[in-house]
Enzyme design. Structure first.
Site, PDB file in Angstrom:
ATOM      1  N   GLU A  96      -2.677   7.002  -5.441  1.00 14.85           N
ATOM      2  CA  GLU A  96      -3.041   6.498  -4.032  1.00 14.85           C
ATOM      3  C   GLU A  96      -2.633   7.359  -2.887  1.00 14.85           C
ATOM      4  OE1 GLU A  96      -3.667   2.101  -2.786  1.00 14.85           O
ATOM      5  OE2 GLU A  96      -1.798   2.676  -2.834  1.00 14.85           O
ATOM      6  N   TYR A  98       0.933  -1.133   0.022  1.00 11.00           N
ATOM      7  CA  TYR A  98      -0.089  -0.030   0.202  1.00 11.00           C
ATOM      8  C   TYR A  98       0.755   1.129  -0.078  1.00 11.00           C
ATOM      9  CZ  TYR A  98      -3.069   3.641   1.798  1.00 11.00           C
ATOM     10  OH  TYR A  98      -3.778   4.727   2.107  1.00 11.00           O
ATOM     11  N   HIS A  99       0.663   2.131  -0.776  1.00  8.09           N
ATOM     12  CA  HIS A  99       1.182   3.442  -1.044  1.00  8.09           C
ATOM     13  C   HIS A  99       1.163   4.272  -0.170  1.00  8.09           C
ATOM     14  CE1 HIS A  99       3.771   6.620  -2.718  1.00  8.09           C
ATOM     15  NE2 HIS A  99       4.163   5.625  -3.720  1.00  8.09           N
ATOM     16  N   GLY A 100       2.071   4.682   1.263  1.00 14.75           N
ATOM     17  CA  GLY A 100       1.829   6.018   1.908  1.00 14.75           C
ATOM     18  C   GLY A 100       2.132   7.273   1.224  1.00 14.75           C
TER      19      GLY A 100
END
Length: 261
Positions: free
Chosen positions: A187, A114-116
């Site tokens: 994202e 998941y891309h912070g």
């Protein structure tokens, strides 16, 4: 206050019309507060010391960065950068990894993350895998990162490449590990109200590459990564339009904030 004047006979005369005190022809203003010369000297000395220390630290830091870029070998630069990343991850964020045993000791694999907003966890994870397993992942990085002077060189030295199917397939067919965040910068730009909601926008290239190479897909997630940076206005139309035009994240944010990862 009155003013004293020295008369012709050596005496003093007073006048209430002036705010200066005249002694032997020298006017001394009385409106300014009295200052201790010793206190002023000490204050100046401390300011000077602090200023010199900060300048020295800045100069040393810049010299170190330039040494890594232009003097040190790529292997030496990689070791130093990994050490700095490890220290920052442990001291500032108490970064830990669980489930590393699921990563194969040999052969290709896709690590899907998941891309912070700013994916610090991907940097920390990249270093951790390289140190513990001895396998250096190929991390897919947004194109604009490679336009940043110095930083782009360090990213490449540590195994980062522009995010493209060609680069990913090359690494997988060579039996390597590929670290990718399918949602990408888009994202990352989602506002804090949408934290941890997957925004892949139909991107399924990683799955197609897994089918083409037989590489397993290993999903991973970093708890707390969205709390490190608070994203403001990521869903605004003007921000989205700027991103479409430039592919740059113009999203306002607050951070980094202390958070255990």
């Amino acid at each position: 206050p009155p003013r004293a004047r020295r008369g012709s006979d050596g005496g003093s005369s007073w006048s209430s019309a002036s705010r200066d005190v005249v002694i032997d022809g020298a006017a001394l203003p009385t409106s300014e507060p009295h200052r201790c010369e010793l206190c002023t000297e000490v204050a100046v000395t401390w300011r000077t010391i602090v200023s010199r220390v900060l300048k020295a630290c800045g100069a040393c830091g810049l010299a170190y960065i330039l040494w890594l870029r232009f003097v040190a070998s790529k292997e030496t630069a990689r070791r130093h950068l990994y050490a700095v990343t490890r220290v920052l991850g442990r001291l500032l964020f108490n970064y830990r990894v669980r489930g590393l045993e699921h990563i194969p000791s040999a052969g290709p694999a896709i690590l899907c993350n998941y891309h912070g907003f700013i994916p610090l966890d991907m940097y920390f994870f990249h270093e951790y895998v390289a140190r513990v397993t001895g396998r250096t992942p190929t991390t897919l990085v947004a194109d604009f990162v490679f336009q940043i002077p110095l930083f782009s060189y360090f990213v490449r030295v540590c195994g980062g490449v522009p995010a493209s199917r060609k680069n990913a397939l090359k690494a997988l067919r060579a039996g390597g590990l590929v670290l990718v965040a399918p949602g990408g910068v888009r994202e990352a730009m989602t506002s804090s109200a949408e934290d941890y909601v997957l925004r892949w926008f139909g991107r399924k290239g990683f799955a197609e590459m897994a089918c083409a190479t037989g590489a397993p897909v290993l999903p991973m997630f970093t708890s707390g990564i969205r709390e490190v940076f608070l994203v403001l206005g990521g869903s605004l139309k003007v921000v989205q339009k700027l991103y479409k035009l430039t592919r740059l994240p113009f999203t306002p944010f607050i951070g980094p904030l202390p958070q255990a990862l």
